[in-house]
Design a protein around this motif. Sequence first.
Motif, mmCIF file in Angstrom:
data_model
loop_
_atom_site.group_PDB
_atom_site.id
_atom_site.type_symbol
_atom_site.label_atom_id
_atom_site.label_comp_id
_atom_site.label_asym_id
_atom_site.label_seq_id
_atom_site.Cartn_x
_atom_site.Cartn_y
_atom_site.Cartn_z
ATOM 1 N N GLU A 139 -12.448 -2.228 -0.835
ATOM 2 C CA GLU A 139 -13.010 -2.022 0.699
ATOM 3 C C GLU A 139 -14.269 -2.751 0.926
ATOM 4 O OE1 GLU A 139 -12.813 2.219 1.836
ATOM 5 O OE2 GLU A 139 -13.045 1.618 3.749
ATOM 6 N N TRP A 150 1.059 -1.288 -0.229
ATOM 7 C CA TRP A 150 -0.002 0.014 -0.146
ATOM 8 C C TRP A 150 0.772 1.395 -0.105
ATOM 9 C CZ3 TRP A 150 -4.557 -1.523 -0.926
ATOM 10 C CH2 TRP A 150 -5.781 -0.627 -0.827
ATOM 11 N N PRO A 204 -11.199 5.850 -1.775
ATOM 12 C CA PRO A 204 -10.672 4.582 -2.395
ATOM 13 C C PRO A 204 -9.347 4.085 -2.065
ATOM 14 C CG PRO A 204 -11.221 6.498 -3.914
ATOM 15 C CD PRO A 204 -11.534 6.964 -2.276
ATOM 16 N N ASP A 205 -8.586 4.794 -1.104
ATOM 17 C CA ASP A 205 -7.371 4.338 -0.562
ATOM 18 C C ASP A 205 -7.592 4.074 0.777
ATOM 19 O OD1 ASP A 205 -5.694 5.120 -2.840
ATOM 20 O OD2 ASP A 205 -6.663 7.175 -2.946
ATOM 21 N N THR A 253 -1.903 2.030 -3.259
ATOM 22 C CA THR A 253 -2.145 1.423 -4.478
ATOM 23 C C THR A 253 -1.534 2.038 -5.542
ATOM 24 O OG1 THR A 253 -4.299 2.597 -4.864
ATOM 25 C CG2 THR A 253 -4.483 0.089 -3.617
ATOM 26 N N TRP A 281 -1.351 7.935 2.598
ATOM 27 C CA TRP A 281 -2.000 7.216 1.523
ATOM 28 C C TRP A 281 -2.770 7.820 0.849
ATOM 29 C CZ3 TRP A 281 -4.089 2.199 4.508
ATOM 30 C CH2 TRP A 281 -2.744 1.298 4.800
ATOM 31 N N LEU A 287 -6.004 -6.118 -7.507
ATOM 32 C CA LEU A 287 -6.486 -6.232 -6.211
ATOM 33 C C LEU A 287 -5.936 -7.356 -5.628
ATOM 34 C CD1 LEU A 287 -10.186 -5.183 -7.208
ATOM 35 C CD2 LEU A 287 -8.258 -3.921 -5.986
ATOM 36 N N TYR A 299 -3.140 -6.834 -3.008
ATOM 37 C CA TYR A 299 -3.325 -5.964 -2.008
ATOM 38 C C TYR A 299 -3.845 -6.610 -0.646
ATOM 39 C CZ TYR A 299 -2.181 -2.469 -5.244
ATOM 40 O OH TYR A 299 -1.674 -1.735 -6.294
ATOM 41 N N GLY A 344 -10.181 0.753 -5.814
ATOM 42 C CA GLY A 344 -10.109 0.721 -4.143
ATOM 43 C C GLY A 344 -11.363 0.570 -3.282
#
Lengths: 293, 86
Positions: free
Chosen positions: A35, A20, B57-58, A22, B8, A63, A66, A31
């Motif tokens: 999640e 991380w 998104p992060d 990304t 991030w 994906l 991660y 992302g």
Amino acid sequence: MVGIKTADELNKKFLREGMWPTIFCNGCGHGVVLEYTFWALEELGLDMDKVIFSSGIGCSSRLPGYINADGLHTTHGRAIAFATGIKAADPDFHVIVFTGDGDCAGIGGNHFIHAARRNIDMTVIMINNFIYGMTGGQLAPTAPLGSIATTAPYGNIEHPFDICNLACALGANYVARWGVSHPYQPIKSIKEGIQKKGFSLLEFLAPCPTAYGRRNKLGDIKKHWAWYDNNTILKEDLEKIMKYGTEQEKEQVKEKIPLGVFQDIQKPGFFEAYEKLVDRLKEKESKPKGAKK
Amino acid sequence: MIEVREDWCKGCNICIDRCPVDALEESDILNRRGIRPPKLKEKNDCNFCRLCELICPDLAITVFPDEKEKKPVKKTLLTPVGGKTK
């Protein structure tokens, strides 16, 4: 419910920290889908040693890298074929496939069709951004009419591929399509899809500001995310408008993309049927030859 | 209270755009990438709905319900599926 309440704890449990942040562009929807998958897995309380992720080539297929679980990064379009192999080797595993629109609908179209037809127990999360984002913005089969890509500089004239309709026609057990900007419905859908025995397809409309939004003059990240809100409609609303609405309303919703759960049935999966077949043959074998009923 | 992992954050500002009570803004500090991560406004109506946390998104934002400060707000959904388990 006991367990994780905040995103920070969630990250510690599911993320492979060194990977991380990304590689995704600013404003990308991938992302968010990752999640949502984390939240769904957390709600289900699955053992992460019993979950395997598979992916092909493309942005979406980054994906599994991660996630702190086993994953396969396979050849272009063949994610579902590899996932079928995993499931055949050990049916106890939960197999989740991350795939993109070019990967699933374009290049791996036939693998997708036959996995859905056989009703193999897996969850396919297809992240649809209307374009081949990673390779430079070529036209994907799901792109709407008139959209501009590097291989269609004067506008797309091919009719888009509705992958949810295809999956419904093939008799997949669970088919749903959602956007990324509303969290609760997709999380619930992913949960149901993983729990379901048989093939489940979840399509996500993810914004791609770099490759799709920029070429199609959809504006900055904010406007591009708003485009998805303005151009989608809930399936139930669409049905009501088509039944009772005026001509003007019908004209307005004609171009919009329906969202919602399209199919939720319970058909026996391929491996259940296969187990039954093996049992039947074993029974036959154990009987002495020539014995009559 | 929100906590942002500054290294991030990529600065897409979706959290600021999507906040239903308009409680977030860009901060003054620059992070390693040269963007300004979000922060809570000094005067805000944050009711810990956790939309920014779920939509980031992060995965950079975490929302902690403030224990000390009691605000007259409705009870919010603290689990993503509304607390319902089968």
